[in-house]
Structure formats: C-alpha cells, structure tokens
Design a protein around this motif. Structure first.
Motif, short mmCIF file in Angstrom:
data_model
loop_
_atom_site.label_atom_id
_atom_site.label_comp_id
_atom_site.label_asym_id
_atom_site.label_seq_id
_atom_site.Cartn_x
_atom_site.Cartn_y
_atom_site.Cartn_z
N LEU A 1 0.84 -1.19 0.00
CA LEU A 1 0.00 0.00 0.00
C LEU A 1 0.88 1.24 0.00
CD1 LEU A 1 -2.89 1.35 0.49
CD2 LEU A 1 -2.22 1.33 2.88
N CYS B 1 -7.27 -3.57 1.76
CA CYS B 1 -5.96 -3.01 1.42
C CYS B 1 -5.49 -3.54 0.06
CB CYS B 1 -4.97 -3.37 2.53
SG CYS B 1 -3.40 -2.51 2.45
N PHE C 1 -7.52 -2.07 -2.75
CA PHE C 1 -7.11 -0.69 -2.95
C PHE C 1 -5.82 -0.61 -3.76
CE2 PHE C 1 -5.07 3.26 -1.42
CZ PHE C 1 -6.05 4.17 -1.77
N ARG D 1 -13.20 1.59 -1.07
CA ARG D 1 -13.80 2.80 -0.52
C ARG D 1 -14.95 2.43 0.41
NH1 ARG D 1 -17.72 6.43 -0.56
NH2 ARG D 1 -17.24 8.65 -0.72
N ALA E 1 -8.40 6.36 2.51
CA ALA E 1 -8.68 5.67 1.25
C ALA E 1 -9.87 6.30 0.54
CB ALA E 1 -8.92 4.19 1.49
#
Length: 169
Positions: A15, A55, A58, A83, A95
């Motif tokens: 991330l 995570c 994303f 989201r 995020a």
C-alpha cells in the motif's frame, strides 16, 4: 522483501509503495507491479481478513487505474469496493479521499468538468475538516486543472484560491 511477511503486513507495505509512487505520478505500473498486486489480491482473498482484503483491493485498483490498460474498469471497481470498506470502518478513511480523488480525475478525463470540480471540492473540504493535510495535494491538482479547463468567469480566481489554500498548509 515483502514476500516473507504475513498477508496483512505485506498488503500494508505494498500500500505504501504503490500509493506513494502511483498516486503521485512518480512511476507507471510495469508488468512486475501488475503481477505483484494480482498476487497480493489472491493472497488477501484467501486470508479471510477484511482489512487485508480491502488493502489489497485498494492497491490493485490503484495499480490497474494507473496502468491505463484494458483493466481500467476493473481498477475502478476494486477502488469502489475498498472505498466502501473504509466507509464501513473496515479500512482506513484516507482511502475514501484517495479513491474520490481518482474518481474526480476520471470525471475530468471523461469531460465531466463540473462533476470533477464538485467531487474534488468535497474531498478537500473533508480532508481540511479532518486535519488530513498530507492528502490535500491530489484533490487540489484535480480541482485546479478542472477549473482551468472549464474556464468559467470565476474559475481562474477559484483556482488561485485553491492554490493559495494548499500553499498555506
């Protein structure tokens, strides 16, 4: 190095890696990034942990979106899912701001300048209200570029005001 970590730590490390590089335009995802994030998503899906999965979604979504390849829509869908996890407090709230900034960029890219301006302004208000000033650069860029492209009577002054607000922090 992250391959030796458990799924959650691996997801968090990737991330940071991809948020810092992809969202700031420092690099474009290459084949290795696409492979690494696909593998991360597979591992996260097997982990059964909501945070790890959000995570990974994303990270994968950002990577697909930044690659601007045929999986662009898949990237948007993964970002929307991450989201939603953040809104439901199963992932980090920044995020939401990062995803909404990407969505505002997409609106601008597609010619919906009014939508891009509205969304990037909303993101900025949320970020400033929460004290999340490290996250103001991206939405400010989207807002200013959309305002300048639109070119309505007050857009130049609004763009300057957004730049001044960013400069102040």
């Amino acid at each position: 190095m992250v391959r030796a970590f458990d799924a959650t730590l691996r997801a968090v490390m990737l991330l940071f890696k991809y948020v810092l590089t992809n969202t700031n335009g420092l690099t474009l995802p290459d084949v290795a990034a696409l492979d690494e994030t696909a593998e991360l998503l597979e591992i996260a899906e097997r982990s059964g942990d909501d945070f790890t999965l959000a995570c990974a979604r994303f990270v994968r979504g950002l990577t697909l979106l930044a690659s601007d390849g045929p999986q662009h829509a898949d990237g948007l869908a993964l970002l929307a899912t991450a989201r939603e996890a953040a809104v439901q407090e199963r992932f980090t709230m920044p995020a939401v701001w990062l995803v909404d900034t990407r969505l505002a960029e997409e609106k601008a890219r597609g010619g919906d300048l009014d939508g891009a301006i509205e969304l990037s302004r909303a993101v900025l208000e949320e970020v400033f209200a929460s004290g999340g000033t490290p996250y103001v650069g991206g939405p400010t860029i989207v807002l200013v570029e959309a305002l300048l492209r639109r070119g309505a009577d007050t857009d130049l002054q609004d763009a300057q005001a957004a730049i001044d607000r960013l400069t102040a922090v």
